[in-house]
Design a protein around this motif. Sequence first.
Motif, mmCIF file in Angstrom:
data_model
loop_
_atom_site.group_PDB
_atom_site.id
_atom_site.type_symbol
_atom_site.label_atom_id
_atom_site.label_comp_id
_atom_site.label_asym_id
_atom_site.label_seq_id
_atom_site.Cartn_x
_atom_site.Cartn_y
_atom_site.Cartn_z
ATOM 1 N N GLU A 155 -23.971 1.335 24.913
ATOM 2 C CA GLU A 155 -23.248 0.282 24.212
ATOM 3 C C GLU A 155 -24.207 -0.887 23.999
ATOM 4 O O GLU A 155 -25.102 -1.121 24.819
ATOM 5 N N PRO A 156 -24.051 -1.651 22.916
ATOM 6 C CA PRO A 156 -24.983 -2.740 22.646
ATOM 7 C C PRO A 156 -24.907 -3.855 23.685
ATOM 8 O O PRO A 156 -23.814 -4.299 24.044
ATOM 9 N N LEU A 157 -26.059 -4.289 24.152
ATOM 10 C CA LEU A 157 -26.131 -5.442 25.042
ATOM 11 C C LEU A 157 -25.738 -6.700 24.264
ATOM 12 O O LEU A 157 -26.181 -6.901 23.133
ATOM 13 N N ARG A 158 -24.926 -7.546 24.873
ATOM 14 C CA ARG A 158 -24.450 -8.741 24.174
ATOM 15 C C ARG A 158 -25.577 -9.719 23.860
ATOM 16 O O ARG A 158 -25.515 -10.463 22.876
ATOM 17 N N ALA A 159 -26.602 -9.713 24.681
ATOM 18 C CA ALA A 159 -27.738 -10.594 24.397
ATOM 19 C C ALA A 159 -28.510 -10.127 23.168
ATOM 20 O O ALA A 159 -29.205 -10.915 22.517
ATOM 21 N N VAL A 160 -28.403 -8.847 22.849
ATOM 22 C CA VAL A 160 -29.137 -8.268 21.728
ATOM 23 C C VAL A 160 -28.293 -8.281 20.459
ATOM 24 O O VAL A 160 -28.771 -8.639 19.373
ATOM 25 N N PHE A 161 -27.027 -7.878 20.605
ATOM 26 C CA PHE A 161 -26.075 -7.887 19.491
ATOM 27 C C PHE A 161 -24.813 -8.626 19.945
ATOM 28 O O PHE A 161 -23.857 -8.005 20.415
ATOM 29 N N PRO A 162 -24.799 -9.944 19.825
ATOM 30 C CA PRO A 162 -23.694 -10.747 20.357
ATOM 31 C C PRO A 162 -22.323 -10.353 19.814
ATOM 32 O O PRO A 162 -21.315 -10.492 20.507
ATOM 33 N N HIS A 163 -22.269 -9.870 18.579
ATOM 34 C CA HIS A 163 -20.991 -9.501 17.977
ATOM 35 C C HIS A 163 -20.836 -7.990 17.843
ATOM 36 O O HIS A 163 -19.945 -7.516 17.141
ATOM 37 N N GLY A 164 -21.724 -7.250 18.531
ATOM 38 C CA GLY A 164 -21.645 -5.797 18.493
ATOM 39 C C GLY A 164 -22.315 -5.201 17.266
ATOM 40 O O GLY A 164 -22.592 -5.891 16.277
ATOM 41 N N LEU A 165 -22.560 -3.905 17.323
ATOM 42 C CA LEU A 165 -23.164 -3.229 16.182
ATOM 43 C C LEU A 165 -22.222 -3.176 14.986
ATOM 44 O O LEU A 165 -22.669 -3.055 13.833
ATOM 45 N N GLU A 166 -20.927 -3.281 15.256
ATOM 46 C CA GLU A 166 -19.974 -3.271 14.138
ATOM 47 C C GLU A 166 -20.178 -4.482 13.227
ATOM 48 O O GLU A 166 -19.918 -4.408 12.014
ATOM 49 N N ALA A 167 -20.655 -5.598 13.793
ATOM 50 C CA ALA A 167 -20.929 -6.778 12.975
ATOM 51 C C ALA A 167 -22.107 -6.525 12.038
ATOM 52 O O ALA A 167 -22.116 -6.993 10.891
ATOM 53 N N VAL A 168 -23.105 -5.775 12.521
ATOM 54 C CA VAL A 168 -24.254 -5.432 11.673
ATOM 55 C C VAL A 168 -23.807 -4.525 10.539
ATOM 56 O O VAL A 168 -24.211 -4.688 9.386
ATOM 57 N N LEU A 169 -22.965 -3.552 10.855
ATOM 58 C CA LEU A 169 -22.440 -2.655 9.822
ATOM 59 C C LEU A 169 -21.677 -3.444 8.766
ATOM 60 O O LEU A 169 -21.847 -3.216 7.557
ATOM 61 N N ALA A 170 -20.851 -4.383 9.202
ATOM 62 C CA ALA A 170 -20.037 -5.161 8.266
ATOM 63 C C ALA A 170 -20.896 -6.015 7.332
ATOM 64 O O ALA A 170 -20.571 -6.188 6.158
ATOM 65 N N ARG A 171 -22.019 -6.517 7.850
ATOM 66 C CA ARG A 171 -22.841 -7.424 7.060
ATOM 67 C C ARG A 171 -23.913 -6.714 6.234
ATOM 68 O O ARG A 171 -24.431 -7.292 5.270
ATOM 69 N N THR A 172 -24.256 -5.491 6.604
ATOM 70 C CA THR A 172 -25.317 -4.778 5.890
ATOM 71 C C THR A 172 -24.819 -3.552 5.131
ATOM 72 O O THR A 172 -25.416 -3.167 4.121
ATOM 73 N N GLY A 173 -23.775 -2.898 5.648
ATOM 74 C CA GLY A 173 -23.327 -1.639 5.066
ATOM 75 C C GLY A 173 -24.208 -0.466 5.434
ATOM 76 O O GLY A 173 -24.013 0.645 4.939
ATOM 77 N N TRP A 174 -25.183 -0.710 6.316
ATOM 78 C CA TRP A 174 -26.120 0.348 6.696
ATOM 79 C C TRP A 174 -25.539 1.241 7.791
ATOM 80 O O TRP A 174 -24.980 0.752 8.779
ATOM 81 N N GLN A 175 -25.712 2.555 7.635
ATOM 82 C CA GLN A 175 -25.406 3.478 8.716
ATOM 83 C C GLN A 175 -26.480 3.370 9.794
ATOM 84 O O GLN A 175 -27.549 2.783 9.586
#
Length: 267
Positions: A155-175
């Motif tokens: 699972e993503p470390l909060r220090a690395v991805f504070p809002h989770g990997l789902e936030a990256v998906l939402a903002r980039t659309g990248w798989q």
Amino acid sequence: FAADLRTSVVLSPLSSFMSASQHFDGRTLSYGLLGSVSAVPAGHSLEVVLTLSRGVNEAMLAWGDILLAYHGKRRGAAWEADPTLQRLGYCPQNGAYYYHNLPKSFDSYEEAIVAVAEDANRTGLPFKWWLADSWWYRQAPPPKGVPRGGVVEWEPLRAVFPHGLEAVLARTGWQVQGHARYWSAETVYSRENGGAFEFLTDANGFALPVNEAFWEALFERGRRQWGLAVFEQDWLNFQTERFPPLLRNATLGRQWMVQMGRAARKQ
């Protein structure tokens, strides 16, 4: 192969890949079952294939054709199922600038990956996926003689991805192509540590999942929550060579790979 490339030979295991072994004594190349295997189940077999062709390319393709036919596979099947082979992606892996290297201009890798995506959009780079390498999940201290620790929780470390990997998906659309090292004996998924799944563990600090339900749950959660498209099981050499059950059991390695593959296909 011969110096003039007129004759090329490829020799390898045809089955039981995870328990096959080869040895070259300077004159003879031998194939067989791992010498560390403690028992061989009834009906177990290990086959070897040899192909003779002209040229290196022809020999390798002929060898591949035999393996594919023997195991009922198609040459294009992996490409058709794997978006990282079909489309461009961004890979901050070993050797890349952002590999275990977060510039001070970013507070987290979350910011960095989103910034890369925004720059790619501006410059017209058609990235469709990215590699979440070994710096994003919780790891145990490394066992003696091993350079880095194994997976405790994927699972993503909060220090690395504070809002989770789902936030990256939402903002980039990248798989996501999700990286994992070997499994630590401290993994939270093991029943020994209060988890829901059966793992084999040993005193060296390694562990191995032994039922398919673990992989199904892991992959389903990643696909549904943050766009997992490809699972990268890295550090296979340490998992295999430092984990005695895989060296002593003739079928455990194949079981591990088959369970992982079947679970992935269900997604």
